[in-house]
Scaffold this active site. Structure first.
Site, PDB file in Angstrom:
ATOM      1  N   ASP A   1     105.815  72.674  38.146  1.00 41.98           N
ATOM      2  CA  ASP A   1     106.765  73.541  38.842  1.00 41.98           C
ATOM      3  C   ASP A   1     107.743  74.080  37.805  1.00 41.98           C
ATOM      4  O   ASP A   1     107.914  73.488  36.729  1.00 41.98           O
ATOM      5  CB  ASP A   1     107.545  72.738  39.883  1.00 41.98           C
TER       6      ASP A   1
ATOM      7  N   HIS B   1      98.588  66.618  39.388  1.00 47.88           N
ATOM      8  CA  HIS B   1      99.824  67.055  40.030  1.00 47.88           C
ATOM      9  C   HIS B   1     101.030  66.457  39.322  1.00 47.88           C
ATOM     10  O   HIS B   1     101.193  65.240  39.253  1.00 47.88           O
ATOM     11  CB  HIS B   1      99.800  66.609  41.495  1.00 47.88           C
TER      12      HIS B   1
ATOM     13  N   GLU C   1      99.101  70.741  37.018  1.00 46.91           N
ATOM     14  CA  GLU C   1      99.998  71.393  37.963  1.00 46.91           C
ATOM     15  C   GLU C   1     101.426  71.066  37.605  1.00 46.91           C
ATOM     16  O   GLU C   1     101.759  69.920  37.278  1.00 46.91           O
ATOM     17  CB  GLU C   1      99.699  70.922  39.386  1.00 46.91           C
TER      18      GLU C   1
ATOM     19  N   HIS D   1     110.321  69.869  39.081  1.00 47.72           N
ATOM     20  CA  HIS D   1     110.092  70.136  40.497  1.00 47.72           C
ATOM     21  C   HIS D   1     111.369  70.387  41.292  1.00 47.72           C
ATOM     22  O   HIS D   1     111.480  71.375  42.009  1.00 47.72           O
ATOM     23  CB  HIS D   1     109.325  68.972  41.131  1.00 47.72           C
TER      24      HIS D   1
END
Length: 270
Positions: free
Chosen positions: A53, A20, A51, A66
């Protein structure tokens, strides 16, 4: 009905271990979430699922970042969507690392698969363009807290694109069986849900044997992630794997690596 087995993204024998934001709680990565350095360390540890964003800058460049603003984690200030990339690229995460482009992640880690959370509508078209430019449809899974954005990405990139359901409406899972049924029957081959949800002062455990059984009957995978306030210990990871989750998305990448190794699923460190 979309089944995970029909998508190249899920072609993986062991439980999926996903870093993440590169593994933001791993010692050398603390303060350096979503940086090339963090992702490099995760890949060196054996992670092949990353992962991240995405947001688009004012001039349409797609950054792996993010927050909607630079303020929390960088030396810069202001909303990413209102700044040109020339300004964003000068900001330094934790004072040291540049904000990377999604293009850089796809190019530097050609063997990695990326789970991409599209954070804003302005990032949708640039995301589609970057994925097309890198012929990366089968390397990515698209998620978003906006189901409309996920549907738009699926329409734009076609049936080979893996998408994730489950980020919207999780708080009512225990109270709206009809909604749960529709959610399970979406075209998305994977449900990506938090382990717990807080609703009206209560903590509701979302990942249950019944939910996993229903998803698996439909050929879907279930990946779980953790809120900052939830238990992300080795014991909790083992409990979730014992239940039968198909993947874990974690900031604590060293912990998950060790848990999987003890269970006979060692990561192939590079």
């Amino acid at each position: 009905m979309a089944r995970a087995a029909d998508f190249a993204y899920f072609d993986h024998d062991d439980p999926i271990a996903m870093a993440h934001r590169g593994g933001a709680a791993y010692g050398p990565n603390v303060g350096l979430e979503n940086t090339l350095g963090a992702f490099r360390r995760a890949v060196a540890m054996g992670y092949r699922y990353l992962e991240t964003d995405v947001h688009a800058t004012a001039d349409g460049e797609l950054v792996a970042f993010h927050d909607s603003r630079l303020d929390r984690v960088t030396t810069g200030r202001g909303a990413v969507a209102e700044l040109p990339y020339a300004v964003v690229r000068e900001a330094r995460i934790n004072g040291t690392d540049a904000v990377p482009l999604l293009t850089e992640l796809l190019e530097e880690f050609p063997d990695a698969r990326l789970n991409i959370d599209i954070k804003a509508w302005a990032a949708l078209e640039p995301t589609v363009e970057v994925i097309r430019a890198h012929d990366a449809v089968e390397r990515v899974c698209i998620g978003s807290f906006s189901e409309r954005r996920v549907r738009a990405a699926r329409r734009a990139l076609g049936p080979r694109l893996a998408t994730a359901a489950g980020q919207v409406g999780t708080g009512v899972l225990r109270y709206a069986p009809g909604l749960v049924s529709r959610w399970l029957h979406t075209p998305a081959p994977v449900l990506q849900i938090p382990v717990l949800h807080r609703l009206r002062g209560r903590e509701i455990r979302l990942v249950t044997p019944g939910l996993l059984a229903a998803a698996h009957r439909l050929g879907k995978q279930v990946h779980v992630w953790f809120h900052p306030w939830s238990d992300e210990s080795a014991e909790e990871m083992n409990r979730l794997l014992d239940l039968g989750v198909d993947g874990i998305v974690t900031d604590h990448i060293a912990t998950l690596r060790d848990v999987l190794a003890e269970r006979g699923h060692p990561l192939a460190a590079g």
